[in-house]
Design a protein around this motif. Structure first.
Motif, PDB file in Angstrom:
ATOM      1  N   TRP A  85      31.052  36.762  38.141  1.00 42.24           N
ATOM      2  CA  TRP A  85      31.688  36.610  39.442  1.00 42.24           C
ATOM      3  C   TRP A  85      32.045  35.146  39.684  1.00 42.24           C
ATOM      4  O   TRP A  85      31.438  34.235  39.137  1.00 42.24           O
ATOM      5  N   GLU A 105      33.499  36.438  44.460  1.00 43.18           N
ATOM      6  CA  GLU A 105      34.646  37.274  44.129  1.00 43.18           C
ATOM      7  C   GLU A 105      34.446  37.834  42.732  1.00 43.18           C
ATOM      8  O   GLU A 105      34.252  37.097  41.771  1.00 43.18           O
ATOM      9  N   GLN A 107      34.820  41.916  40.364  1.00 41.32           N
ATOM     10  CA  GLN A 107      35.481  43.209  40.286  1.00 41.32           C
ATOM     11  C   GLN A 107      34.937  44.123  41.380  1.00 41.32           C
ATOM     12  O   GLN A 107      33.777  44.504  41.378  1.00 41.32           O
ATOM     13  N   ASN A 108      35.780  44.435  42.361  1.00 38.18           N
ATOM     14  CA  ASN A 108      35.435  45.302  43.496  1.00 38.18           C
ATOM     15  C   ASN A 108      34.296  44.758  44.346  1.00 38.18           C
ATOM     16  O   ASN A 108      33.571  45.526  44.971  1.00 38.18           O
ATOM     17  N   ILE A 109      34.131  43.444  44.387  1.00 34.97           N
ATOM     18  CA  ILE A 109      33.072  42.852  45.215  1.00 34.97           C
ATOM     19  C   ILE A 109      33.591  41.554  45.831  1.00 34.97           C
ATOM     20  O   ILE A 109      34.132  40.707  45.134  1.00 34.97           O
ATOM     21  N   TYR A 110      33.478  41.447  47.167  1.00 37.33           N
ATOM     22  CA  TYR A 110      33.972  40.274  47.886  1.00 37.33           C
ATOM     23  C   TYR A 110      33.055  39.905  49.060  1.00 37.33           C
ATOM     24  O   TYR A 110      33.535  39.704  50.171  1.00 37.33           O
TER      25      TYR A 110
END
Length: 147
Positions: A85, A105, A107-110
C-alpha cells in the motif's frame, strides 16, 4: 531522559490519557541498546539465540511484549510495505496548529485518519495510531482472524 523514564513508569491506563502519546525514546538510549546487541552478537560467535536470551533477560523485568508500544508511524510503514500500500501524511498548518491526515491507498482500500496538535510530529503520530487501529480491525474482520 528523565521524561522518558517517568513515562515508562506510568501505567497503561495513564498512558492512554496522554494527549501527546509520550516522549520519544532518546537517541542515546537507542544507540546504547544497539551497541550492546551488536557486542553480544559478535562475542557470542553470531549466535542470534544467545543474543535474544540475554536481551530478553534484561527486558523481561521491565517490560513484556504485550505492553511494548512501537512507534505507530513505523507500524504503519511496515504494514503498508507488507501489503504493498501507499502511505502518505499530508500536513496543513492552520491557526498555529498542525492538521495531519494519515492516508493509505491500496487495491480496494482507501482509509484515512486525521489528528490535530500544536506539534506536527505529535499530530502525525496520533493520526498514524488512529489509522493503524482502524486498519487492524479491518484486517482481522477481512481474514476472520480473531485474537
Amino acid at each position: 531522559m528523565n521524561k522518558y523514564v517517568e513515562f515508562i513508569r506510568t501505567t497503561a491506563s495513564e498512558k492512554k490519557d496522554l494527549v501527546e502519546g509520550g516522549p520519544s525514546c532518546p537517541k542515546a538510549l537507542g544507540d546504547l541498546v544497539e551497541s550492546s546487541v551488536g557486542a553480544i552478537f559478535l562475542d557470542s560467535g553470531f549466535d542470534l539465540n544467545c543474543v535474544w536470551k540475554i536481551m530478553l533477560s534484561f527486558i523481561d523485568p521491565v517490560m513484556n511484549f504485550s505492553t511494548l508500544q512501537l512507534d505507530p508511524i513505523r507500524e504503519m510503514q511496515e504494514l503498508c510495505q507488507f501489503y504493498g500500500w501507499k502511505l502518505e501524511f499530508p500536513t496543513l498548518k492552520k491557526d498555529g496548529k498542525f492538521i495531519v491526515e494519515a492516508k493509505v491507498e491500496g487495491q480496494n482500500i482507501y482509509p484515512t485518519a486525521c489528528a490535530t496538535n500544536l506539534n506536527s510530529k505529535v499530530a502525525k503520530r496520533m493520526a498514524a495510531q488512529q489509522l493503524f487501529e482502524r486498519l487492524k480491525v479491518n484486517i482481522i474482520v477481512a481474514f476472520n482472524c480473531f485474537p
